[in-house]
Design an enzyme around this catalytic site. Structure first.
Site, PDB file in Angstrom:
ATOM      1  N   THR A 279     -20.910   0.372  28.570  1.00 33.78           N
ATOM      2  CA  THR A 279     -19.587   0.468  29.203  1.00 33.78           C
ATOM      3  C   THR A 279     -19.139   1.923  29.141  1.00 33.78           C
ATOM      4  O   THR A 279     -19.632   2.698  28.308  1.00 33.78           O
ATOM      5  CB  THR A 279     -18.530  -0.346  28.426  1.00 33.78           C
ATOM      6  OG1 THR A 279     -18.330   0.272  27.138  1.00 33.78           O
ATOM      7  CG2 THR A 279     -18.953  -1.793  28.256  1.00 33.78           C
ATOM      8  N   ASP A 280     -18.166   2.268  29.982  1.00 27.40           N
ATOM      9  CA  ASP A 280     -17.460   3.525  29.736  1.00 27.40           C
ATOM     10  C   ASP A 280     -16.551   3.279  28.530  1.00 27.40           C
ATOM     11  O   ASP A 280     -16.329   2.135  28.111  1.00 27.40           O
ATOM     12  CB  ASP A 280     -16.670   3.977  30.970  1.00 27.40           C
ATOM     13  CG  ASP A 280     -16.349   5.470  30.894  1.00 27.40           C
ATOM     14  OD1 ASP A 280     -16.427   6.050  29.788  1.00 27.40           O
ATOM     15  OD2 ASP A 280     -16.019   6.075  31.935  1.00 27.40           O
ATOM     16  N   TRP A 281     -16.032   4.338  27.966  1.00 29.49           N
ATOM     17  CA  TRP A 281     -15.312   4.250  26.684  1.00 29.49           C
ATOM     18  C   TRP A 281     -13.983   3.508  26.844  1.00 29.49           C
ATOM     19  O   TRP A 281     -13.164   3.873  27.653  1.00 29.49           O
ATOM     20  CB  TRP A 281     -15.116   5.662  26.135  1.00 29.49           C
ATOM     21  CG  TRP A 281     -16.268   6.147  25.275  1.00 29.49           C
ATOM     22  CD1 TRP A 281     -16.152   6.659  24.007  1.00 29.49           C
ATOM     23  CD2 TRP A 281     -17.680   6.158  25.563  1.00 29.49           C
ATOM     24  NE1 TRP A 281     -17.407   6.963  23.505  1.00 29.49           N
ATOM     25  CE2 TRP A 281     -18.356   6.673  24.430  1.00 29.49           C
ATOM     26  CE3 TRP A 281     -18.444   5.754  26.656  1.00 29.49           C
ATOM     27  CZ2 TRP A 281     -19.740   6.810  24.366  1.00 29.49           C
ATOM     28  CZ3 TRP A 281     -19.827   5.882  26.600  1.00 29.49           C
ATOM     29  CH2 TRP A 281     -20.456   6.404  25.464  1.00 29.49           C
TER      30      TRP A 281
END
Ligand code: BGC
Length: 720
Positions: A279-281
């Site tokens: 995932t992105d953060w």
């Protein structure tokens, strides 16, 4: 037909002989296997992952599907599973020393093996070089710097398409054309991964604004996803990229990081991606959806998936779902031998000088000369006795903000680079008066924007900047405007008054040297725009993406973002982004995609096709010659576009399908051969869910930009 490109007129020296012609053949490979294969094969790595997963407790598996300390994967020492360090990426290696984690109100300190990395020109500058070999050197250098620092997974390349000029992250991406982006990314992936570091293609998918990025819902149809937003990822995956990061935004109603459609259907099934998805953060919200979507690891922690135990107990997800995630994480690390690698500063730091050269070369080839009236450039040392340097980035070097920011070392400001190049002729003034401006033989005026992740920025420059630009241009007609920006800016009000314009993007720590070399004429500019620059933002296909009544904010604002509702961005332009839009809608941009001048001139001639009636999978070889008709050596980027005038669906007026960058001595000509195939004629048919090439007439257009087409031919294609 012979046409001289309207570049700076030059006098042909009578003594220059016509050099021997040679042939450049630039064919796109048929991809039977990835360009990059990891040292341990997928099957072997999966077998190893299987046996490790069999030895784990459920708690251990759940722990592994989230990250640790913001930039690490989790470890299970008893099984030899080590933490793997990840870091960003799109202007070199972002070497973090500490990170304040707001969600837990703690600061994490990182004990790094090295204390600095080279700041490279931004990705959009690399795209402007149109030089895939350089992309490989650039990325190889970045990979080696990761090895010096002990970074196993590089969080890049960033590669979302340029849908509009205001996106704060355009500088991290490769422009508006999927084919150009794909060609550069292919080599980028190879360059990074051949050093033993994993490249992460990000952010999948349709992540084209940073205006409340966690709350934007990209409403985009399937054909557009396939033709515009997925091809660069496809190119990266086919090259062998081993990680993909999902985006912050929603895609058609679901957050990308927890969307089964985005991850399982588009990425895994259609693009065939089998390695690590992250995932992105802080970008997912529902544990069950994350686990079911095809996602592997939630970064930086398992927040959504903290309820995994409960989900397992209630039977909503199965342990086999968690096993799938863990196996992908481990197999990816095993295949690249990341658990056995350590930081190797002794081996790789001595190579930094070489990396700096690749950074410099990228700046040299990525700076675009947009205008050069009366050959104001290169600066003539005999007549120009006084040069005034003024404006925004004379001392500060802007590098793009956010995760991509790399401070670098030995940074060379524009003032320093110009002082070295022009000595006592140069005067540097922060706020020069009219008299000072008027009395210089030539003015170098630095303008631009400070773009960053987490916010978009207006197309128009701030009022005080525009007023200053007008003041300079009204007082000295011999002005060279130097633009540092991550994307297009509004130049309409002053474009006509500026005699010369250099679009320099963000040039990194030593790129101002390249700029000075171009100003002084030691380097002949050869970059071409990987974007169209419109006259007014209203002309852009992305115009109107900010909800009515709202205004662009400035500054990082996660807090406001949490408060607000999701808003929709309708990709109503469909496949018509960039020049596809301007050409098809007959809107004249200020500067077209693919455009860039040189200090020499080129002539295109002798177009021929190997086959005027291709069938099925038959390739066509397109040949033509390019000649340097000026008095300086220079590089030209010849572009091949295809047009499909007889189609049952709306198609862009033209689309880039191949290109070649060639170096020519004065008087030299080269024969260029570029191939095209069925794939280049196809569009995505959402009903049949496949690529389709329709029989009929197609045009081949050869030019020096999307709007400077010098040669044209056609062929009849039969799909059988
Ligand atoms: C960015 C990613 C980046 C990540 C980790 C996020 O804010 O969107 O591109 O890789 O942070 O730094």
């Amino acid at each position: 037909m012979k046409i001289i490109i309207p570049t700076t007129p030059v006098i042909l020296l009578a003594s220059i002989s016509i050099l021997q012609s040679c042939t450049i053949v630039n064919t796109k490979d048929m991809k039977s296997k990835p360009l990059f294969e990891p040292p341990v094969s997928y099957n072997e790595a999966m077998n190893k992952a299987d046996s490790l997963v069999a030895a784990m407790t459920t708690e251990e598996k759940i722990m592994l599907i989230g990250g640790a300390d913001i930039f690490y994967t989790q470890a299970i020492e008893r099984l030899g599973i080590k933490r793997v360090f990840m870091s960003d990426a799109t202007m070199g290696v972002n070497l973090r020393d500490k990170f304040y984690d707001k969600s837990r109100d703690t600061t994490i300190e990182y004990n790094q093996a090295i204390d600095s990395t080279t700041s490279f020109p931004a990705a959009i500058s690399l795209a402007s070089t149109w030089n895939p070999d350089l992309a490989r050197h650039y990325a190889h250098s970045i990979g080696e710097q990761c090895r010096a620092a002990g970074i196993g997974i590089l969080l890049g390349p960033g590669m979302n398409m340029y849908r509009h000029a205001q996106c704060g992250r355009n500088f991290e991406y490769f422009g508006e054309d999927p084919f150009l982006a794909g060609k550069m990314i292919e080599q980028y992936v190879l360059g990074v991964q051949e050093t033993g570091v994993i490249a992460t293609l990000k952010h999948f998918v349709a992540n084209n604004t940073d205006y409340f990025r966690r709350k934007s819902n990209s409403v985009v149809d399937e054909r557009t996803l396939h033709e515009i937003y997925m091809p660069a990822f496809k190119a990266g995956i086919e090259a062998g990229a081993m990680a993909v990061m999902t985006a912050y935004n929603l895609v058609n109603g679901e957050w990308a990081g927890q969307s089964k459609y985005v991850i399982d259907s588009l990425l895994r099934k259609e693009l065939g991606f089998k390695w690590l998805v992250m995932t992105d953060w802080w970008s997912v919200y529902d544990g069950q959806k994350v686990i079911e979507s095809g996602q592997d690891i939630e970064m930086p922690y398992t927040i959504a998936a903290t309820n995994a135990q409960e989900l397992l107990a209630s039977g909503k997800v199965q342990e086999s779902d968690i096993d799938r995630m863990v196996k992908n994480i481990i197999a990816t690390c095993v295949a690249m031998e990341l658990y056995n690698k350590k930081a190797e500063p002794e081996k790789y730091v001595p190579r930094f000088a070489n990396h700096e050269n690749h950074a410099l070369q990228t700046a040299r080839e990525g700076i675009v000369l947009l205008k050069n009236k009366n050959n104001l450039l290169p600066i003539r040392s005999d007549t120009v006795k006084t040069i005034l340097l003024t404006g925004k980035f004379t001392d500060k070097i802007h590098k793009g903000g956010g995760a991509a920011h790399v401070e670098g070392y030995d940074n060379i400001s524009l003032s320093k680079a110009c002082a070295d190049a022009f000595g006592t002729k140069l005067k540097i003034r922060r706020n020069p008066g009219r008299w000072t401006i008027a009395n210089a033989d030539l003015v170098l005026l630095s303008v631009g924007t400070e773009d960053s992740e987490a916010r978009d920025r207006p197309f128009e420059l701030p009022r005080e900047d525009s007023v200053f630009i007008q003041k300079v241009l009204n007082n000295n007609e011999n002005t060279v405007v130097i633009v540092n920006s991550g994307g297009g800016i509004d130049m309409t009000a002053w474009n006509d008054k500026a005699k010369a314009i250099l679009y320099a993007w963000y040039t990194g720590q030593n790129g101002n040297v390249a700029l000075a070399e171009i100003l002084a004429g030691q380097v002949n500019p050869s970059g071409k725009l990987p974007i169209s620059i419109e006259k007014s933002f209203k002309d852009s296909p992305g115009y109107g993406y900010i909800p009515e009544g709202e205004e662009l904010y400035t500054g990082w604002n996660d807090d406001d973002e949490n408060q607000r509702d999701v808003y929709d961005i309708h990709y109503d332009e469909g496949v018509l982004i960039g020049y596809r839009w301007y050409d098809t809608k007959n809107i004249e941009p200020l500067y077209p995609f693919g455009f860039g001048l040189s200090y020499t001139s080129f002539e295109y001639d002798s177009l021929s096709l190997s086959n005027n009636k291709p069938n099925g999978d038959e390739e066509i070889m397109v040949s033509f010659t390019v000649k340097n008709t000026g008095s300086r050596a220079g590089k030209e980027i010849a572009q091949l576009y295809i047009s499909d005038p007889e189609s049952t669906v709306l198609r862009p007026l033209k689309e880039l399908k191949n290109f070649a960058k060639i170096h020519l001595q004065p008087g030299e000509h080269k024969k260029i051969t570029l191939n095209i195939n069925k794939e280049d004629l196809s569009f995505w048919d959402p009903n049949e869910k496949k690529w389709t090439a329709e029989s009929g007439k197609f045009q081949v257009l050869i030019g020096s930009s999307s709007r400077h087409i010098w040669l044209q031919s056609e062929f009849d294609y039969t799909n059988k």
